[in-house]
Design an enzyme around this catalytic site. Sequence first.
Site, short mmCIF file in Angstrom:
data_model
loop_
_atom_site.label_atom_id
_atom_site.label_comp_id
_atom_site.label_asym_id
_atom_site.label_seq_id
_atom_site.Cartn_x
_atom_site.Cartn_y
_atom_site.Cartn_z
N SER A 79 0.84 -1.21 0.00
CA SER A 79 0.00 0.00 0.00
C SER A 79 0.88 1.26 0.00
O SER A 79 1.68 1.45 -0.90
CB SER A 79 -0.95 -0.04 1.20
OG SER A 79 -2.03 0.84 1.02
N ASP A 132 -5.86 -3.65 -2.17
CA ASP A 132 -4.79 -3.32 -1.23
C ASP A 132 -4.11 -4.56 -0.64
O ASP A 132 -4.77 -5.47 -0.13
CB ASP A 132 -5.41 -2.49 -0.10
CG ASP A 132 -4.40 -1.80 0.78
OD1 ASP A 132 -3.29 -2.33 0.95
OD2 ASP A 132 -4.72 -0.71 1.28
#
Length: 298
Positions: free
Chosen positions: A74, A186
């Site tokens: 991320s 993510d």
Amino acid sequence: MSTLAVRTEKFRLIAMLCLISILACAPQQVQRTPQPVRVALVLGAGASRGFSHIGVLKILEGSRVPVHMIVGTSAGSLVGSLYAYGFSAFQLQKIALSIDKADIIDYVVPDNGFIKGERLEEFVNNLVQNTPLEKMRIPFHAVATNIQNGSETVFSRGNTGMAVRASCAIPGIFRPVKINGDMYVDGGVTSPVAVDAARRLGADVVIAVDISADLDAKQPEGTIATILQSIGIMQSRIAKAQLSHADIVIRPNVGGIGAADFDRRSDAIMEGEKAALEAIPSIQKIIASASQSGIQRQ
């Protein structure tokens, strides 16, 4: 020369040849030069808290801590990709402080997410001059989650901006990213701090940077902040198992900085510097110990 002398000389010659033959057949000791330990820097997920990774990099760079591999999830993939490309930590700080939300955020009509993510992909690819993952100055790996089967996916080759976009695609906020027929979100959903991936990739020493939320985080205000903090709390629970496999865990004190606090990037960078500075003696000791213990990759 007498017959006895001739026979004696022949015996000596034969004995010498036998000795040479025996020595030639004996196993030889091969001297192998120990290779320096491979140090991996694992940069964790945490949205706007990810600016603290820059502070960590500043201290590691200034202390000449070697980094042979970067694994990012991320926000960690965004910072990690730019550092792996070749930007110094101070250049990253300059980029971070000058960036505007509009540079990386492209709002769309809500449909499986209200941020498209294309602008983030373009932002990264422009900065790295479209350099693919496999050609980074420092080997770099971006971690995402395959939303169809729930598996951790480590991108090590291909489009850097797209891999970072996938790694940053927070569910419910960013639209999932389609790569080679599969959908990704993510990486923090499965590996907020991907220590195990770094081990699989050959790291001898793992320095992990954990910027996940904690129970002392401030009360969120607004939908995005609530989603991000909820995900952050989930990630902090998931991260515990992998963090136990790291050699060093750096934890910047970013609990008071909300995951959506884009305007507190300077504070996040400073907290990263503080935490890394405290960890430097331990990092240097572990690397020295690993080297002396004879860690070798034949």
